[in-house]
Design an enzyme around this catalytic site. Structure first.
Site, short mmCIF file in Angstrom:
data_model
loop_
_atom_site.label_atom_id
_atom_site.label_comp_id
_atom_site.label_asym_id
_atom_site.label_seq_id
_atom_site.Cartn_x
_atom_site.Cartn_y
_atom_site.Cartn_z
N ASP A 62 0.79 -1.14 0.23
CA ASP A 62 0.09 0.20 -0.01
C ASP A 62 1.03 1.22 0.10
O ASP A 62 0.79 2.00 0.81
CB ASP A 62 -0.85 0.12 1.33
N ASN A 104 -2.04 2.98 12.95
CA ASN A 104 -3.10 2.37 13.05
C ASN A 104 -3.17 0.85 12.94
O ASN A 104 -3.74 0.08 13.49
CB ASN A 104 -4.25 2.93 11.95
N HIS A 105 -2.18 0.76 12.01
CA HIS A 105 -1.86 -0.73 11.63
C HIS A 105 -0.45 -0.89 11.48
O HIS A 105 0.39 -0.08 10.89
CB HIS A 105 -2.62 -1.22 10.43
N GLN A 170 -2.84 -5.34 6.41
CA GLN A 170 -2.75 -4.37 7.51
C GLN A 170 -3.30 -4.43 8.72
O GLN A 170 -4.30 -3.79 8.96
CB GLN A 170 -3.09 -2.91 6.74
N ASP A 172 -4.73 -4.18 12.38
CA ASP A 172 -4.74 -2.96 13.35
C ASP A 172 -4.08 -3.48 14.51
O ASP A 172 -4.06 -4.31 15.03
CB ASP A 172 -6.13 -2.72 13.53
N ARG A 200 2.81 13.67 10.18
CA ARG A 200 1.50 13.60 9.52
C ARG A 200 0.88 12.22 10.27
O ARG A 200 1.16 11.12 9.96
CB ARG A 200 1.69 13.38 8.09
N ASP A 202 -1.26 9.38 10.25
CA ASP A 202 -2.32 8.84 9.21
C ASP A 202 -3.55 8.15 9.87
O ASP A 202 -3.53 7.43 10.94
CB ASP A 202 -1.47 7.59 8.70
N GLU A 209 -10.41 4.67 17.59
CA GLU A 209 -11.43 3.97 17.67
C GLU A 209 -10.99 2.65 18.47
O GLU A 209 -10.13 2.04 18.60
CB GLU A 209 -12.09 3.35 16.60
N GLU A 244 -4.82 13.53 9.86
CA GLU A 244 -5.58 12.97 8.87
C GLU A 244 -6.79 12.57 9.36
O GLU A 244 -6.89 11.36 9.96
CB GLU A 244 -5.07 11.85 7.70
N HIS A 314 -2.05 12.29 -2.32
CA HIS A 314 -1.70 11.23 -2.88
C HIS A 314 -2.82 10.03 -2.96
O HIS A 314 -2.87 9.10 -3.41
CB HIS A 314 -0.59 10.33 -1.77
C1 GLC Z 1 -4.55 6.78 4.80
C2 GLC Z 1 -3.58 7.03 3.72
C3 GLC Z 1 -3.58 6.06 2.55
C4 GLC Z 1 -3.48 4.55 3.05
C5 GLC Z 1 -4.44 4.53 4.31
C6 GLC Z 1 -4.03 3.17 5.02
O1 GLC Z 1 -5.70 7.08 4.37
O2 GLC Z 1 -3.59 8.48 3.23
O3 GLC Z 1 -3.04 6.27 1.63
O4 GLC Z 1 -3.78 3.84 2.03
O5 GLC Z 1 -4.33 5.60 5.16
O6 GLC Z 1 -2.76 3.51 5.73
#
Ligand code: GLC
Length: 554
Positions: A62, A104-105, A170, A172, A200, A202, A209, A244, A314
């Site tokens: 990813d 997150n993961h 991925q 969590d 940043r 993500d 959660e 984000e 992106h």
């Molecule tokens: C965020 C990123 C994205 C990615 C996702 C999983 O939304 O911007 O590109 O696939 O997280 O990490």
């Protein structure tokens, strides 16, 4: 009130994917030494902060958002030494570096997950989210419809189901586990020591959660963000968190401050997912209405919190916050063919082709973005008007290598073309033979030169980053948006004509217009404005930033 100087409120952030920017060793993949060699270019462009998409070791399924080691740099991108050299050389040019924090993961290849799946009493078992029984809701909450089928997957080795908000590779992390928290704090401290100016964050809402199988998730756990803020700030006073959080406007404030009436004590910057689709809707309909609505009822961030504005990033351009009819209009204007769309909600195109390569509209779009309250974020290649490659799958369409010149691989790499991480588009209207940095550097009227000027004008206009925004209510043609930004540093009137027809607008005398107003940024020649601000001409798709006042001393 005097606003304290905060670097992130006056920054221009440039998002760069190191693997697609500049290859220095001929292996077909961009790398950190390559990025270092382009810092002078970025410095001249006028960006003051780089946001690096993931750089860690990763199976890269990813685009690096599947990390397999948080304490290292992907070997194809370089070494930790190269990273420190990057931050040092960037700092010498007044450029800060922020990296993606993807926690997150992890990747399913991360040694933590490999160990966790090994047996139930692995010390890492509880670092992930498991269920012994098949969760009834395992097909719910999918982020990538069409590419992802479920959010719980059965792992043969573990003999249990694991949760993954995104792709099945991925898993969590379990943020209820204090060991996970401690480890990620260490990760953050590590990179701060190596010279980053922040992260940043993500997928922030998904980190917060609390998921367990077939149980309604409780409230988001903001204590995670609280501790990140405290720890980063304690280690580096001016480090930032850039979140984000593509969530409902009513809940964005929580990502910035713990109290609705208190100062920003969580993240500093929040990507503006509220404004982004509104800007596209306004551009599509050539109508200022969606912008007036957004700016007239702004989601006010707590003191010290700032929007990070963007037109493209992106990922796909996410239109899910628009109504069906609004989304249809944006698709119709900018992504009419099904292969230009993604997940039924988004657009997988870059800005230049979306606007038909029309220079006037490209300028208008970026002038509009840069005039919005907040800190602009620009993605690499936007400054020269790169296009997308729709034959590539999904979001890869907009992740092709930077186009430096018109040679075989556009100056990106010396490798054989078939070895490149992604193919360089050579031909066509946006291919490297037409759209590249070198050609635009030679041409004083190029889009690149225009973009440089935009970045520099913004640096002379700190009221846009720090000021208060007011929409001018005078009756104006529908296509024209007029707003002003006021700060201790000064006041600016900003006019943008979203339509093709020229217009003459009467703004009328403005409060605080102490000296003769003058144009700061224009799309072409205009008569200088008078203090009455009447009879102001605007070309079709034209824009004028007019300075009303500049404080001599703050
Ligand atoms: C965020 C990123 C994205 C990615 C996702 C999983 O939304 O911007 O590109 O696939 O997280 O990490």
């Amino acid at each position: 009130m005097v606003v304290a100087q905060r670097w992130y409120q006056e920054a221009v952030v440039y998002c760069v994917d190191a693997s697609s920017f500049q290859d220095s060793d001929g292996d077909g993949c961009g790398d950190l030494p390559g990025l270092i060699s382009r810092l002078d270019y970025l410095s001249r462009l006028g960006v003051s902060c780089l946001w690096l998409n993931p750089i860690h070791p990763s199976p890269w399924r990813d685009d690096g958002y599947d990390v397999s080691d948080y304490y290292n740099v992907h070997p194809r991108l370089g070494s930790l030494g190269d990273f420190v050299e990057l931050t040092r050389q960037a700092r010498e040019r007044g450029i800060r570096v922020v990296i993606d924090l993807v926690v997150n993961h992890t990747s399913d290849q991360h040694p933590w997950f490999q160990d966790a799946r090994r047996c139930a009493d692995s010390p890492y078992r509880d670092w992930y989210v498991w269920s012994a029984k098949e969760p009834a809701d395992r097909r719910q909450g999918i982020v990538f419809p069409g590419e992802q089928k479920e959010t719980w997957t059965f792992d043969e080795r573990a003999r249990a189901w694991y949760f993954h908000r995104f792709y099945d590779f991925q898993p969590d992390l379990n943020w209820a586990n204090p060991d996970v928290r401690r480890e990620i704090s260490k990760v953050m401290g590590f990179w701060l020591q190596l010279g980053v100016s922040g992260f940043r964050v993500d997928a922030a809402p998904f980190v917060l959660e609390q998921v367990s199988a077939d149980v309604d998730p409780g409230p988001l756990d903001f204590s995670i963000l609280d501790s990140w803020r405290q720890e980063t700030q304690w280690q580096l006073g001016d480090a930032v968190l850039m979140c984000e959080a593509n969530v409902d406007p009513s809940s964005v404030g929580q990502y910035v401050a713990s109290r609705s009436d208190g100062p920003a004590d969580r993240s500093h910057l929040l990507f503006d997912f509220v404004l982004n689709p509104r800007m596209w809707l306004a551009l599509a309909r050539q109508d200022s209405e969606p912008m007036i609505e957004a700016l007239g009822n702004p989601v006010v961030l707590p003191e010290g919190g700032e929007w990070a504005t963007f037109l493209r990033n992106h990922d796909e351009l996410d239109l899910s916050r628009l109504t069906d009819e609004q989304r249809r209009d944006v698709f119709h204007a900018f992504a009419p063919r099904p292969q230009m769309q993604l997940y039924g909600r988004g657009v997988r195109r870059r800005l230049a082709p979306m606007l038909g390569g029309d220079r006037r509209r490209m300028e208008l779009a970026y002038a509009l973005q840069f005039s919005m309250p907040g800190t602009p974020v620009v993605r690499y290649g936007e400054e020269i008007g790169m296009g997308e490659t729709l034959t590539l799958p999904g979001r890869d369409a907009i992740r092709t290598p930077m186009q430096w010149d018109d040679t075989r691989n556009a100056g990106f790499s010396d490798a054989e073309p078939e070895q490149l991480i992604r193919p360089v588009p050579r031909t066509g209207r946006y291919g490297a033979s037409k759209v590249n940095v070198r050609a635009q550097q030679r041409d004083p009227d190029s889009f690149l030169r225009w973009f440089e000027n935009l970045c520099h004008v913004l640096r002379e206009a700190p009221e846009i980053g720090t000021g208060h925004c007011t929409v001018i209510q005078t009756p104006l043609p529908r296509a024209v948006l007029a707003h002003r930004m006021d700060a201790p540093a000064g006041s600016i009137l900003l006019l943008h004509n979203l339509g093709p027809d020229s217009a003459v607008v009467d703004i009328g005398p403005q409060k605080g217009c102490t000296s003769a107003p003058y144009d700061l940024l224009v799309d072409g020649p205009y008569d200088q404005p008078t203090r009455q601000l009447r009879g102001l001409e605007l070309h079709g798709y034209g824009y004028r930033w007019i300075r009303l006042r500049r404080a001599d001393r703050l």
